[in-house]
Write a protein that holds these residues in place. Structure first.
Motif, PDB file in Angstrom:
ATOM      1  N   HIS A 183       3.814 -11.522 -28.215  1.00  0.00           N
ATOM      2  CA  HIS A 183       2.663 -11.620 -29.114  1.00  0.00           C
ATOM      3  C   HIS A 183       1.539 -12.421 -28.472  1.00  0.00           C
ATOM      4  O   HIS A 183       1.711 -13.593 -28.148  1.00  0.00           O
ATOM      5  CB  HIS A 183       3.147 -12.304 -30.411  1.00  0.00           C
ATOM      6  CG  HIS A 183       2.081 -12.470 -31.442  1.00  0.00           C
ATOM      7  ND1 HIS A 183       2.253 -13.242 -32.556  1.00  0.00           N
ATOM      8  CD2 HIS A 183       0.812 -11.980 -31.530  1.00  0.00           C
ATOM      9  CE1 HIS A 183       1.153 -13.203 -33.297  1.00  0.00           C
ATOM     10  NE2 HIS A 183       0.273 -12.451 -32.687  1.00  0.00           N
ATOM     11  N   GLY A 189      -2.669  -4.862 -36.443  1.00  0.00           N
ATOM     12  CA  GLY A 189      -3.441  -5.430 -37.548  1.00  0.00           C
ATOM     13  C   GLY A 189      -4.842  -4.862 -37.559  1.00  0.00           C
ATOM     14  O   GLY A 189      -5.100  -3.782 -38.083  1.00  0.00           O
ATOM     15  N   GLY A 190      -5.760  -5.617 -36.927  1.00  0.00           N
ATOM     16  CA  GLY A 190      -7.175  -5.225 -36.905  1.00  0.00           C
ATOM     17  C   GLY A 190      -7.429  -3.825 -36.363  1.00  0.00           C
ATOM     18  O   GLY A 190      -8.427  -3.200 -36.725  1.00  0.00           O
ATOM     19  N   GLN A 236      -6.251 -13.554 -27.367  1.00  0.00           N
ATOM     20  CA  GLN A 236      -6.952 -12.251 -27.343  1.00  0.00           C
ATOM     21  C   GLN A 236      -8.431 -12.480 -27.036  1.00  0.00           C
ATOM     22  O   GLN A 236      -9.068 -11.719 -26.320  1.00  0.00           O
ATOM     23  CB  GLN A 236      -6.849 -11.543 -28.693  1.00  0.00           C
ATOM     24  CG  GLN A 236      -5.489 -10.952 -29.018  1.00  0.00           C
ATOM     25  CD  GLN A 236      -5.481 -10.342 -30.419  1.00  0.00           C
ATOM     26  OE1 GLN A 236      -6.462  -9.746 -30.861  1.00  0.00           O
ATOM     27  NE2 GLN A 236      -4.373 -10.485 -31.119  1.00  0.00           N
ATOM     28  N   GLY A 264      -3.734  -7.511 -30.939  1.00  0.00           N
ATOM     29  CA  GLY A 264      -4.958  -6.829 -30.487  1.00  0.00           C
ATOM     30  C   GLY A 264      -4.792  -5.372 -30.112  1.00  0.00           C
ATOM     31  O   GLY A 264      -5.659  -4.813 -29.431  1.00  0.00           O
ATOM     32  N   ASP A 303      -3.529  -9.529 -42.448  1.00  0.00           N
ATOM     33  CA  ASP A 303      -3.755 -10.959 -42.202  1.00  0.00           C
ATOM     34  C   ASP A 303      -4.917 -11.546 -42.988  1.00  0.00           C
ATOM     35  O   ASP A 303      -4.868 -12.685 -43.399  1.00  0.00           O
ATOM     36  CB  ASP A 303      -4.008 -11.189 -40.702  1.00  0.00           C
ATOM     37  CG  ASP A 303      -2.718 -11.106 -39.898  1.00  0.00           C
ATOM     38  OD1 ASP A 303      -1.838 -11.938 -40.138  1.00  0.00           O
ATOM     39  OD2 ASP A 303      -2.592 -10.201 -39.062  1.00  0.00           O
TER      40      ASP A 303
END
Ligand SMILES: O=C(CO)[C@H](O)[C@H](O)COP(=O)(O)O
Length: 211
Positions: A134, A187-188, A140, A167, A8
């Motif tokens: 999502h 992702g993160g 989040q 998250g 992202d």
């Protein structure tokens, strides 16, 4: 269960470097909405060219002009394209029709859908390939996650695969795996870690053990 790496907050060279680090452990690479906003569908094209063995998802979060946008993402090399669950029925049906024509798949992102159970049943009937719960960055930030929503869609979805995003980290992955979605999007939880390769490898191992 498949693992999708969501990219992202990167540009194209950073995306390539990241995918190279973890490519053995992920099934799908997501070119995230911010990347497409910054770099265009060129990001999809370049990642697919460099990693043809990986599936590439274009996170367009389509809201309108669905068939056209699915066609453009398909031309760029996307294997899976996202549309929002809050889009019009006609848009989602148009996306599915075009994706079928192009030999591609549609993932419906249920972010912001209020009547989740009812809408999941409806979009499932439209022939979409994945339905994804999502929790976006903004929710989040106030401590929300998607586990309850995953249980809700798993009760009613009969045809599509189920997916979860938002998250997910190494420490929360076990409860996600226990809920048995078909696709886990991270992702993160990978890109924000010091040793991305080690984290992706550990996630893949946990997912395989949970199957
Ligand atoms: O679609 C997205 C944001 O809209 C992200 O790609 C998705 O939420 C996964 O990223 P993270 O694990 O960092 O939440």
């Amino acid at each position: 269960m498949e693992l999708q790496l969501a990219l992202d907050l990167v540009n194209i060279p950073e995306a390539k470097k990241l995918v190279k680090e973890v490519e053995e452990y992920v099934d799908i690479v997501e070119i995230g909405t911010p990347v497409i906003i910054n770099e265009g569908l060129r990001a999809v094209k370049e990642i697919k060219q460099e990693f043809p063995h990986l599936k590439v998802l274009a996170d367009l979060k389509i809201m309108d002009a669905a068939a056209y946008e699915v066609m453009k993402a398909s031309e760029a090399g996307a294997d899976i394209i996202t549309i929002l669950g809050v889009a019009e029925d006609l848009s989602i049906k148009g996306a599915v029709e075009e994706a079928k024509k192009q030999g591609k798949k549609i993932l419906v992102d249920m972010i912001g859908v209020k009547n989740l159970e009812e809408r999941a049943k409806e979009v499932d009937e439209f022939g979409v390939d994945y339905i994804c719960v999502h929790t976006g960055y903004d929710l989040q930030a106030v401590g929300k996650n998607s586990l309850e929503d995953l249980a809700t869609i798993k009760r009613v979805v009969k045809n599509a695969k189920t997916a979860i995003a938002g998250g997910i980290k190494l420490n929360t992955l076990p409860e996600v795996i226990k809920a048995k979605p078909d696709l886990i999007i991270v992702g993160g939880g990978i890109t924000g870690q010091e040793d991305k390769r080690a984290v992706a490898a550990e996630m893949k191992k946990m997912i395989q053990q949970g199957e």
